[in-house]
Enzyme design. Sequence first.
Site, PDB file in Angstrom:
ATOM      1  CB  CYS A 243      -1.050   0.017   1.082  1.00 28.17           C
ATOM      2  SG  CYS A 243      -2.245   1.201   0.943  1.00 28.17           S
ATOM      3  CG  HIS A 328      -4.092  -3.840   2.809  1.00 33.33           C
ATOM      4  ND1 HIS A 328      -3.284  -3.662   3.760  1.00 33.33           N
ATOM      5  CD2 HIS A 328      -4.440  -2.738   2.073  1.00 33.33           C
ATOM      6  CE1 HIS A 328      -2.995  -2.346   4.063  1.00 33.33           C
ATOM      7  NE2 HIS A 328      -4.019  -1.544   3.012  1.00 33.33           N
ATOM      8  CD  GLU A 330      -2.754  -6.594   5.188  1.00 31.68           C
ATOM      9  OE1 GLU A 330      -3.296  -5.809   5.402  1.00 31.68           O
ATOM     10  OE2 GLU A 330      -1.783  -7.086   4.408  1.00 31.68           O
TER      11      GLU A 330
END
Length: 359
Positions: A243, A328, A330
């Site tokens: 990001c 992202h 995750e």
Amino acid sequence: MKGYLQLSNGESFEGQWHGTPQCTSGEVVFFTGMTGYQEVLSDPSYHGQIVVFAYPLIGNYGINGEDFESIVPQPAGVITCAANETGHHYQSIEPLSALLNKHGIPLISDVDTRSLIKLIRAEGDMKGVLSSSLQHIEQYKEKKGVQGKLVKEVSVQEAETHGKGKYHIVLLDFGYKKSIVEALVENGCKVTIVPFDEKEEVIHKLKPDGLLFSNGPGNPKELAPYMPVYRRLAELYPSFGICLGHQLLALAFGGNTQKLKFGHRGANHPVINLKTNKVAMSSQNHGYVVEEGSLISTGFHVLYKNINDGSVEGMYHDTYPVVTTQFHPEANPGPEDHAHLFCSFLELIREKRSEKIYA
């Protein structure tokens, strides 16, 4: 009690105020996911922003003790169409409104969020002021000064370590999410989190196997003084940017970033891998993007693109073991389609170790 949002373009919206009367301001952005409001509220990338939730009902499963991405909620304010005051779930420990009130974050419900989001899509993200009094809004705008750098407000002040794995990852903290650290630890890493402005010599002394440039809030160009340091570090150690970290690495190697009209914030953004030609869903939260044309002569090549608007979603370097993603991997909230990228990062580290052995 009535609550009000006044936008910088002069438009106003009215709703029901929850919490202590006050005034606050921030960039007004919207999140499109149906669930995951707790993760959104605790994501440091939202620090200082006023978050509008697109899904009509927010707070219906309350707040639990496990899904926080940081210690405290991060937005300057929250706007919903409807807010559940109870939270019906066996893991719930408190209602949404109670959490926000405890941390002094205003919540306005009963707002026409559909019209508000349509306005933002038409005119772009803009500044706004939240207040329980229209008179106080004008007084607040006159007194409010320029905010400090957002990254400095969310970054750790001193190093902290998690896990005891085989690979030592130093995470440069621009406003990291807890889930990133958990993903690294689960993949056999020891993670040392350091401030975004940590001295190079300190990082070298930690002897990292790799670096992770984290997510975070704000305009990446505000960190321009640190770009030479970030580049030197990325040239020495295998690096993964997520990001804001992705944007910073692009800038550090001579690329450029620009602001999106209204950003990408949600849990269902499709991206395509240009090497495999496969599409997967991603979780995103950003208002800036890397300009593809600026990557010429940087050594970076585009690896991922956004299906909806063609923007750059990830890069790899042709000389150094550096990879980045705008989305992202995750997730939290969102799909886990890209969780394997942490394993790919560790593969870069193993390859770098092999080079040292046979050098």
